[in-house]
Design an enzyme around this catalytic site. Structure first.
Site, short mmCIF file in Angstrom:
data_model
loop_
_atom_site.label_atom_id
_atom_site.label_comp_id
_atom_site.label_asym_id
_atom_site.label_seq_id
_atom_site.Cartn_x
_atom_site.Cartn_y
_atom_site.Cartn_z
N SER A 1 -6.82 25.12 -65.70
CA SER A 1 -8.14 24.96 -66.30
C SER A 1 -8.67 23.56 -66.06
O SER A 1 -7.92 22.60 -66.02
CB SER A 1 -8.10 25.22 -67.80
OG SER A 1 -9.39 24.95 -68.35
N LYS B 1 -3.67 31.30 -70.32
CA LYS B 1 -4.94 30.87 -69.72
C LYS B 1 -6.07 31.81 -70.13
O LYS B 1 -7.19 31.38 -70.41
CB LYS B 1 -4.81 30.83 -68.19
CG LYS B 1 -6.12 30.56 -67.44
CD LYS B 1 -6.72 29.23 -67.83
CE LYS B 1 -7.87 28.75 -66.98
NZ LYS B 1 -8.82 29.65 -66.43
N HIS C 1 -7.01 30.97 -73.61
CA HIS C 1 -7.75 29.70 -73.52
C HIS C 1 -9.22 29.99 -73.22
O HIS C 1 -10.12 29.46 -73.87
CB HIS C 1 -7.14 28.82 -72.42
CG HIS C 1 -8.02 27.69 -71.96
ND1 HIS C 1 -9.11 27.90 -71.14
CD2 HIS C 1 -8.01 26.37 -72.23
CE1 HIS C 1 -9.71 26.74 -70.93
NE2 HIS C 1 -9.07 25.80 -71.58
N ASN C 2 -9.46 30.84 -72.23
CA ASN C 2 -10.84 31.14 -71.87
C ASN C 2 -11.56 31.90 -72.99
O ASN C 2 -12.75 31.67 -73.22
CB ASN C 2 -10.88 31.95 -70.58
CG ASN C 2 -10.56 31.10 -69.37
OD1 ASN C 2 -9.90 30.08 -69.47
ND2 ASN C 2 -11.01 31.52 -68.20
N GLU D 1 -12.56 29.45 -75.42
CA GLU D 1 -13.70 28.72 -74.84
C GLU D 1 -15.01 29.49 -75.08
O GLU D 1 -16.02 28.90 -75.47
CB GLU D 1 -13.42 28.55 -73.34
CG GLU D 1 -14.52 27.94 -72.52
CD GLU D 1 -14.15 28.00 -71.02
OE1 GLU D 1 -13.00 27.65 -70.67
OE2 GLU D 1 -15.00 28.40 -70.22
#
Ligand code: 2AM
Length: 477
Positions: A128, A183, A186-187, A190
């Site tokens: 990222s 990941k 994480h997104n 976000e």
């Protein structure tokens, strides 16, 4: 064989990652399906370090020291499988294929299993930080075997972003798909962060009556406090920007239909499968989707409702402070939900993910980097088996402290007709979690009524059914 690492797929992410390795003193073998890109990289950036350009798969593999570390930076999906099929036959036991794309973790699990049979380590790795991060230091989330991390980790630690305390933003997340799973979440987080910031902006605009430039100042102030983060910082930059063509605030000339590439959607899909309530991320995905239904929105323009009336100056300033509280509390909830999903994925797939370490490698390099993440790491350090971030006494007391304003802000938004799905769902999650009784009891009774789905009782063990169509006596089943 002279290169410690090789990168195939030299679009901007791959190219920047290759340059990052080279700038840290590694000899980097280069390969791309279209050789022109390989040559262009060497022509433009060859003086940044030591590169070995190659033009065939055989040449590329031959350029790598053993165990070979081969980083694949192609478009997620079929291209990744095509590249693996091309290179795997050329590799030997102990070699590593590192997939740095945004693969779905289920694909990573499948690829890892297949390559493991041949003794090749497949390291699905979340990266990222976008193009800039790839070049200057991303947050890196590698999955795969422990052995692969031994051979690869030290190199990743060199090129990763460094947190304020100097720690590299990379850790071995766990086996097979663990890195890409983390990941993905994480997104998702976000998405939720961006939605919450968007709602705060809209409230400051419509209810406080502030201009974008003024809101930029508010965000800048917030960025000096507990909300200190990359996304708040760039929000202030964007809101300060004027369109060079028209002189209007830039945010006013951008079409308000948000797009998405899919990792947010995956986060929600997987959460549904795992039975984890990630309502904040889901609302963020749905909010983008709603914004994109432009025809539906046009066809709904006649629907009536309140038009926000901006507050007086002094009240507006007070309201802005309340919005900060609402934003912070909602953010805690969305991280609570995201970490719940990681914990659930870890349990489901046996990954044994260290949640505190995940928070700590998000402190720099990635899009959701924030001062706040230190508090999450600290919470898991105090109690590694923390059932939820909201069970941490410090987070709990922060949310409790914010909740008066949080409720006011949502109440105002509802009365003034400003949609705040992120703030609202976060508060609903909080209230549902702390409720002594939920209407789920009624749901169970209804299910038993129409489908004989049975229920449990609060006062006795066992599974029960009421004879709704008969004398309504209860039977044990
Ligand atoms: P290209 O330059 O030859 O198009 C991003 O698209 C990167 O992935 C590019 O480096 C691209 O190579 C590469 N790529 C896309 N599809 C590919 C495939 N099927 N096989 C190999 N590389 C591919």
């Amino acid at each position: 064989a002279s290169a410690q690492i090789g990168v195939t797929g030299l679009a901007v992410m791959g190219r920047n990652l290759a340059r990052n390795f080279a700038r840290h003193g590694y000899t980097v073998a280069l390969h791309n399906r279209t050789a022109a890109k390989t040559r262009a990289l060497v022509e433009e950036f060859g003086d940044e370090g030591s590169f070995v350009p190659t033009e065939s798969a055989e040449e590329f593999v031959a350029a790598l020291e053993r165990p070979r570390r081969l980083v694949v930076m192609v478009k997620a999906g079929e291209a990744t499988d095509a590249v693996i099929d091309e290179f795997a036959p050329l590799l030997e036991e102990g070699d590593m294929i590192v997939d740095g794309g945004n693969a779905h973790f289920a694909d990573t699990r499948r690829r890892e299993r297949k390559l493991r049979e041949r003794g090749i380590h497949f390291v699905g790795t979340g990266i990222s930080g976008g193009e800039e991060g790839a070049l200057n230091g991303p947050s890196i989330m590698p999955g795969g075997s422990k052995e692969s991390y031994k051979a690869l980790g030290p190199m990743l630690e060199k090129i990763a972003a460094k947190a304020e305390d100097g720690a590299p933003c990379v850790t071995h997340i766990g086996p097979d798909g663990a890195g890409h799973f983390v990941k993905m979440v994480h997104n998702g987080i976000e998405y939720a962060d961006m939605q919450l910031i968007g709602e705060a902006y809209q409230l400051l605009r419509d209810v406080a009556g502030y201009s974008p430039a003024r809101i930029a100042d508010v965000f800048r102030t917030w960025n000096t406090g507990r909300l200190d983060s990359y996304l708040i910082e760039i929000t202030a930059e964007v809101l300060k920007h004027s369109d060079p063509k028209t002189g209007k605030p830039f945010v006013d000339v951008v079409a308000d239909a948000a797009e998405q590439k899919g990792t947010g959607r995956w986060t929600v899909q997987i959460a549904l499968d795992l039975g984890v309530p990630v309502s904040g991320i889901a609302e963020a995905v749905f909010a983008r989707s709603l914004s994109g239904h432009t025809a539906l929105r046009e066809a709904s323009g006649h629907l009536s409702g309140p038009t926000p009336k901006p507050l007086e100056e002094a009240e507006a300033a007070r309201f802005a402070d309340q919005v900060e509280q609402a934003l912070y509390a909602s953010k805690i909830v969305s991280y609570t939900q995201g970490f719940h999903e990681i914990a659930a994925g870890s349990a489901e797939y046996g990954w044994d993910i260290d949640l505190g370490a995940v928070a700590s490698i998000w402190r720099a390099g990635c899009i959701i980097r924030a001062a706040f993440l230190d508090r999450i790491t600290a919470a898991y350090a105090r109690q590694p088996e923390l059932p939820s971030l909201l069970s941490d006494p410090r987070f709990a007391s922060e949310v409790e402290g914010a909740q008066g304003d949080w409720r006011d802000v949502i109440g105002t938004a509802v009365r003034q007709g400003v949609a705040t799905p992120g703030f609202s769902t976060a508060l609903a999650y909080y209230d549902a979690l702390r409720a002594p009784r939920l209407p789920a009891a009624l749901t169970q009774a209804q299910r038993d009524y129409f489908g004989a789905h049975t229920y449990q009782r609060v006062d006795r063990d066992g599974t029960f059914h009421t004879l709704w169509g008969g004398d309504r006596s209860e039977v044990e089943s």
